[in-house]
Write an enzyme that holds these catalytic residues in place. Structure first.
Site, PDB file in Angstrom:
ATOM      1  N   GLY A   1       1.250   4.273  -8.202  1.00  0.00           N
ATOM      2  CA  GLY A   1       1.975   4.741  -7.022  1.00  0.00           C
ATOM      3  C   GLY A   1       1.776   6.222  -6.733  1.00  0.00           C
ATOM      4  O   GLY A   1       2.578   6.849  -6.036  1.00  0.00           O
ATOM      5  N   THR A   2       0.674   6.771  -7.239  1.00  0.00           N
ATOM      6  CA  THR A   2       0.361   8.194  -7.056  1.00  0.00           C
ATOM      7  C   THR A   2       0.333   8.590  -5.575  1.00  0.00           C
ATOM      8  O   THR A   2       0.932   9.597  -5.177  1.00  0.00           O
ATOM      9  CB  THR A   2      -1.037   8.502  -7.653  1.00  0.00           C
ATOM     10  OG1 THR A   2      -1.255   7.691  -8.788  1.00  0.00           O
ATOM     11  CG2 THR A   2      -1.189   9.962  -7.971  1.00  0.00           C
ATOM     12  N   THR A   3      -0.373   7.784  -4.785  1.00  0.00           N
ATOM     13  CA  THR A   3      -0.559   8.099  -3.360  1.00  0.00           C
ATOM     14  C   THR A   3       0.802   8.198  -2.654  1.00  0.00           C
ATOM     15  O   THR A   3       1.033   9.095  -1.844  1.00  0.00           O
ATOM     16  CB  THR A   3      -1.392   6.980  -2.696  1.00  0.00           C
ATOM     17  OG1 THR A   3      -2.519   6.701  -3.535  1.00  0.00           O
ATOM     18  CG2 THR A   3      -1.864   7.366  -1.318  1.00  0.00           C
ATOM     19  N   TRP A   4       1.679   7.288  -2.989  1.00  0.00           N
ATOM     20  CA  TRP A   4       3.026   7.251  -2.398  1.00  0.00           C
ATOM     21  C   TRP A   4       3.832   8.486  -2.801  1.00  0.00           C
ATOM     22  O   TRP A   4       4.397   9.190  -1.963  1.00  0.00           O
ATOM     23  CB  TRP A   4       3.713   5.966  -2.870  1.00  0.00           C
ATOM     24  CG  TRP A   4       5.049   5.677  -2.276  1.00  0.00           C
ATOM     25  CD1 TRP A   4       5.537   6.149  -1.089  1.00  0.00           C
ATOM     26  CD2 TRP A   4       6.068   4.838  -2.829  1.00  0.00           C
ATOM     27  NE1 TRP A   4       6.798   5.630  -0.879  1.00  0.00           N
ATOM     28  CE2 TRP A   4       7.138   4.831  -1.921  1.00  0.00           C
ATOM     29  CE3 TRP A   4       6.186   4.080  -4.003  1.00  0.00           C
ATOM     30  CZ2 TRP A   4       8.317   4.096  -2.154  1.00  0.00           C
ATOM     31  CZ3 TRP A   4       7.331   3.342  -4.227  1.00  0.00           C
ATOM     32  CH2 TRP A   4       8.379   3.354  -3.317  1.00  0.00           C
TER      33      TRP A   4
ATOM     34  N   HIS B   1      -3.671  12.869 -13.932  1.00  0.00           N
ATOM     35  CA  HIS B   1      -3.540  11.640 -14.723  1.00  0.00           C
ATOM     36  C   HIS B   1      -3.560  11.996 -16.217  1.00  0.00           C
ATOM     37  O   HIS B   1      -3.582  11.103 -17.061  1.00  0.00           O
ATOM     38  CB  HIS B   1      -4.709  10.690 -14.457  1.00  0.00           C
ATOM     39  CG  HIS B   1      -4.713  10.045 -13.103  1.00  0.00           C
ATOM     40  ND1 HIS B   1      -3.577   9.561 -12.497  1.00  0.00           N
ATOM     41  CD2 HIS B   1      -5.741   9.771 -12.245  1.00  0.00           C
ATOM     42  CE1 HIS B   1      -3.901   9.026 -11.326  1.00  0.00           C
ATOM     43  NE2 HIS B   1      -5.198   9.154 -11.146  1.00  0.00           N
TER      44      HIS B   1
ATOM     45  N   ARG C   1       4.803   2.442 -13.598  1.00  0.00           N
ATOM     46  CA  ARG C   1       4.906   1.169 -12.883  1.00  0.00           C
ATOM     47  C   ARG C   1       4.753   0.041 -13.897  1.00  0.00           C
ATOM     48  O   ARG C   1       4.073   0.226 -14.918  1.00  0.00           O
ATOM     49  CB  ARG C   1       3.767   1.107 -11.852  1.00  0.00           C
ATOM     50  CG  ARG C   1       3.827  -0.072 -10.931  1.00  0.00           C
ATOM     51  CD  ARG C   1       2.685  -0.040  -9.942  1.00  0.00           C
ATOM     52  NE  ARG C   1       2.887  -1.062  -8.926  1.00  0.00           N
ATOM     53  CZ  ARG C   1       1.981  -1.424  -8.047  1.00  0.00           C
ATOM     54  NH1 ARG C   1       0.784  -0.841  -8.046  1.00  0.00           N
ATOM     55  NH2 ARG C   1       2.230  -2.356  -7.158  1.00  0.00           N
TER      56      ARG C   1
HETATM   57  P1  A3P Z   1      -1.204  -2.381  -5.129  1.00  0.00           P
HETATM   58  O1  A3P Z   1      -2.647  -2.422  -5.503  1.00  0.00           O
HETATM   59  O2  A3P Z   1      -0.342  -3.194  -6.056  1.00  0.00           O
HETATM   60  O3  A3P Z   1      -0.940  -2.722  -3.721  1.00  0.00           O
HETATM   61  P2  A3P Z   1      -2.204   4.840  -6.799  1.00  0.00           P
HETATM   62  O4  A3P Z   1      -1.753   5.551  -5.600  1.00  0.00           O
HETATM   63  O5  A3P Z   1      -1.618   5.384  -8.077  1.00  0.00           O
HETATM   64  O6  A3P Z   1      -3.676   4.690  -6.833  1.00  0.00           O
HETATM   65  O7  A3P Z   1      -1.586   3.377  -6.725  1.00  0.00           O
HETATM   66  C1  A3P Z   1      -1.980   2.482  -5.736  1.00  0.00           C
HETATM   67  C2  A3P Z   1      -0.906   1.424  -5.603  1.00  0.00           C
HETATM   68  O8  A3P Z   1       0.210   1.984  -4.892  1.00  0.00           O
HETATM   69  C3  A3P Z   1      -1.390   0.251  -4.785  1.00  0.00           C
HETATM   70  O9  A3P Z   1      -0.698  -0.886  -5.312  1.00  0.00           O
HETATM   71  C4  A3P Z   1      -0.918   0.628  -3.393  1.00  0.00           C
HETATM   72  O10 A3P Z   1      -0.838  -0.440  -2.499  1.00  0.00           O
HETATM   73  C5  A3P Z   1       0.440   1.220  -3.706  1.00  0.00           C
HETATM   74  N1  A3P Z   1       0.914   2.119  -2.632  1.00  0.00           N
HETATM   75  C6  A3P Z   1       0.180   2.994  -1.894  1.00  0.00           C
HETATM   76  N2  A3P Z   1       0.941   3.593  -0.984  1.00  0.00           N
HETATM   77  C7  A3P Z   1       2.189   3.099  -1.134  1.00  0.00           C
HETATM   78  C8  A3P Z   1       3.413   3.331  -0.445  1.00  0.00           C
HETATM   79  N3  A3P Z   1       3.501   4.188   0.562  1.00  0.00           N
HETATM   80  N4  A3P Z   1       4.503   2.648  -0.863  1.00  0.00           N
HETATM   81  C9  A3P Z   1       4.418   1.774  -1.882  1.00  0.00           C
HETATM   82  N5  A3P Z   1       3.289   1.501  -2.562  1.00  0.00           N
HETATM   83  C10 A3P Z   1       2.176   2.163  -2.198  1.00  0.00           C
END
Ligand code: A3P
Length: 303
Positions: free
Chosen positions: A50-53, A115, A137
């Site tokens: 959930g890094t991007t979030w 990371h 997560r």
């Molecule tokens: P899924 O592959 O289960 O959908 P990271 O950002 O650490 O690379 O993680 C990516 C995961 O976070 C993906 O999970 C992605 O869909 C989910 N993600 C990205 N943006 C998000 C948001 N705004 N809210 C919730 N989950 C999000």
């Protein structure tokens, strides 16, 4: 020891953690050169947690005063830039291939992501009063998300990675900055030992009650929401801006590319809790549960 990467290169075990050659290089340079400021904020995750979030939420939270009225909201950087460009990874963006990246343009408090496992953090991060926000997560969704992402990053001619093969690796600890459980445990322990320095958060809890957790984040970072902000919908505005639906529909996230070659849309797949059931049998799920139970035993942590 080395291990064929899920993608193309090969992982090496360094001080107990599996790193790609690129990460290894970036982490070593960062360890040797990054000087943390007491006001710095580091967002830490194991990949696909959930890094991007959280990058988006932290950025919006810290910059909320600049974009509080409807005019300035139209110019919000998250509408036109992806959160990985707004919040760079120390070891993957800033210190990869350079010892002295120019950090002067970054306003205080500086917001970085990493990371890096806790034990590999630069000494200055551990010694200074900077703050760390760790997002973890549940391992089954993290694994499935990683498997999807690895398949997308993989050259087409190599074909898809059989999920069972990926699972074997994950359960042996082979993943980016893995073992996954040691990554989580390092920060969990640090959050218990130094609650004023390390905040431990969970993706699933954020999904259930994002309002509470964004307020918790703001309190931890020393920028709590005022009574007025709590009344005028500031928190809701941040959550809406950073929601999966909003972010994944933005042009910049639909069409962009990161310097690693990854397409920004790959960072938005499902964004749900429990999606692993669509890809793994219950036996496969139980296998991860069994490993986690054994590895987390005695830590007080349940994922
Ligand atoms: P899924 O592959 O289960 O959908 P990271 O950002 O650490 O690379 O993680 C990516 C995961 O976070 C993906 O999970 C992605 O869909 C989910 N993600 C990205 N943006 C998000 C948001 N705004 N809210 C919730 N989950 C999000």
């Amino acid at each position: 020891p080395s291990e064929e990467d899920w993608i193309t290169a090969s992982f090496r075990l360094y001080q107990g953690f599996w790193l790609s050659p690129r990460l290894f290089k970036g982490i070593l340079t960062c360890q040797n050169h990054f000087q943390a400021h007491p006001s710095d904020i580091l967002l830490v995750t194991s990949p696909k947690s959930g890094t991007t979030w959280l990058k988006a939420i932290l950025f919006a939270l810290l910059n909320r005063a600049k974009y509080s009225d409807s005019d300035s909201q139209q110019r919000h950087p998250l509408l036109t830039q992806n959160s990985h460009d707004l919040v760079p990874f120390l070891e993957l963006n800033l210190y990869l291939g350079q010892e002295n990246p120019d950090l002067t343009a970054i306003a205080s408090p500086r917001l970085f992501a990493t990371h890096m496992p806790y034990s590999l953090l630069p000494q200055s991060v551990r010694d200074s009063n900077c703050k760390l926000v760790y997002l973890c997560r549940n391992p089954k969704d993290t694994f499935v998300s990683t498997w999807h992402f690895a398949n997308r990053m993989r050259p087409e001619e190599k074909g898809q990675i059989p999920i069972q093969e990926g699972l074997d690796k994950f359960c042996r600890g082979v993943s980016v900055c893995g073992p996954y459980w040691d990554h989580v445990l390092g920060y969990h322990k640090a959050s218990l030992d130094m609650p004023e320095k390390v905040l431990f958060m969970m993706y699933e809890q954020m999904k259930v009650d994002p309002h509470v957790h964004v307020r918790r984040l703001a309190d931890f970072l020393g920028c709590p929401f005022s009574k007025e902000e709590l009344r005028d919908g500031t928190v809701e505005g941040i959550l809406k801006m950073c929601s999966f639906d909003n972010m994944s529909a933005l042009e910049v996230n639909k069409c962009g590319k990161l310097w690693t070659g990854a397409e920004t849309k790959w960072f938005f797949r499902r964004g749900e809790v429990g999606d692993w059931v669509n890809y793994m049998s219950s036996e496969m799920g139980e296998r991860i549960d069994g490993v986690m139970e054994e590895k987390l035993h005695g830590s007080g942590l349940k994922l």
